[in-house]
Design a protein around this motif. Structure first.
Motif, mmCIF file in Angstrom:
data_model
loop_
_atom_site.group_PDB
_atom_site.id
_atom_site.type_symbol
_atom_site.label_atom_id
_atom_site.label_comp_id
_atom_site.label_asym_id
_atom_site.label_seq_id
_atom_site.Cartn_x
_atom_site.Cartn_y
_atom_site.Cartn_z
ATOM 1 N N ARG A 72 0.841 -1.196 0.000
ATOM 2 C CA ARG A 72 0.000 0.000 0.000
ATOM 3 C C ARG A 72 0.875 1.243 0.000
ATOM 4 N N ASP A 73 0.476 2.248 -0.775
ATOM 5 C CA ASP A 73 1.239 3.488 -0.860
ATOM 6 C C ASP A 73 1.031 4.298 0.417
ATOM 7 N N LEU A 77 8.044 4.545 0.328
ATOM 8 C CA LEU A 77 8.809 3.862 -0.718
ATOM 9 C C LEU A 77 10.241 4.382 -0.813
#
Length: 322
Positions: A72-73, A77
């Motif tokens: 999931r963003d 990242l």
């Protein structure tokens, strides 16, 4: 990377955290024996990459079983990829350094990591400020590690991967200096990984996702490097070598690292990281017990210094009178 007052408050390690850290250091110390026994079957860089690959699959399965999202963003990242590259860089520096200098010298320079960790956290992360007595404790603990492995400095050729031939003194000295520098870089990479985990959005994500970033990225980097170095091969396979690889992948890279990142979500990282000074001491102890290696009275003194330093770092602050 900047300080953040929004990070969850961490507390000083309690008795549970301290006992768990001692157990983790014992696990990491035994890993040194496991690496040696796996070397007969797998070249070192390939071994490290394969370990990370297996562990990353285990972390994925663990997260899936608990309903913990890994893809999931959540804005982690960039920090996750950086942590993974630093994690891989640490092992690359260690393995390359071992081809140039002795294992004892690498051990000393690698365990500058808690010093760099404390410094980085002190600068970049709120709630990780160190008092003078704690800096003294780190110095005392590091002195213990240096004393324990002093033979590597008195006899630089001992334990090195290759023995130079006659007339190679100058080249050997340069190679040894490069190996020492790689040991320091490995310590810096280890410390930087911890600072990234504590000083970025990773501080707000799950231990599973933090670990998955590091294992997945390091697996890709290390396996690619193994391929480039011609190490993507399997030598003589023995049950002991397979058991040792399983220990590295399951117990060390999966279970112990997951617990380590869980601890980082709850306790002050600089006070936890100082416990890692115990890891090489456990490594020597297991070498004596399992590989028939020897140790001296100096090693016992060194162990006492390391323990004294850890106690100073984790000593409670004196309350102001009044």
């Amino acid at each position: 990377m900047s300080t953040t007052t929004a990070s969850p408050a961490r507390r000083a390690p309690d008795s549970f955290a301290m006992l768990l850290m001692v157990g983790l250091c014992a696990i990491w110390g035994l890993q040194q024996v496991a690496i040696k026994t796996t070397n007969v079957a797998l070249p070192p860089v390939f071994q490290a990459g394969l370990r990370s690959a297996i562990a990353s699959v285990l972390v994925w399965a663990w997260a899936r079983s608990r309903g913990t999202p890994l893809f999931r963003d959540d804005g982690t990242l960039g920090a996750g990829l950086l942590a993974g590259v630093l994690f891989a860089a640490e092992f690359v520096c260690i393995f390359l350094g071992l081809t140039l200098t002795s294992a004892s010298r690498i051990a000393v320079f690698l365990y500058t990591a808690p010093c760099f960790t404390a410094l980085g956290l002190h600068w970049f992360v709120d709630g990780e400020r160190m008092r003078r007595i704690q800096w003294l404790g780190i110095g005392v603990a590091f002195a213990g590690i240096a004393l324990a492995f002093a033979d590597g400095f008195l006899h630089p050729g001992a334990g090195s991967a290759a023995t130079p031939g006659a007339g190679a003194t100058h080249g050997s000295t340069l190679a040894g200096a490069a190996g020492d520098a790689l040991g320091v870089l490995a310590g810096i990479a280890w410390a930087a990984t911890t600072v990234v985990v504590r000083g970025t959005r990773l501080a707000h994500t799950s231990a599973s996702k933090t670990l998955f970033y590091q294992l997945a990225v390091s697996a890709a980097v290390l396996l690619a490097l193994a391929l480039g170095l011609g190490q993507m091969r399997v030598e003589t396979v023995t049950p002991l070598a397979l058991a040792s690889l399983a220990y590295q992948a399951v117990v060390v890279a999966f279970v112990s690292y997951l617990l380590w990142f869980w601890l980082l979500t709850r306790y002050i990282a600089s006070r936890l990281s100082v416990f890692s000074f115990l890891t090489p001491l456990f490594g020597v102890t297991f070498g004596v017990l399992l590989l028939g290696e020897s140790f001296s009275t100096r090693f016992l003194v060194a162990a006492l210094l390391a323990l004294s330093g850890i106690a100073l770092v984790n000593a409670p602050a004196k309350r102001a009178a009044g």
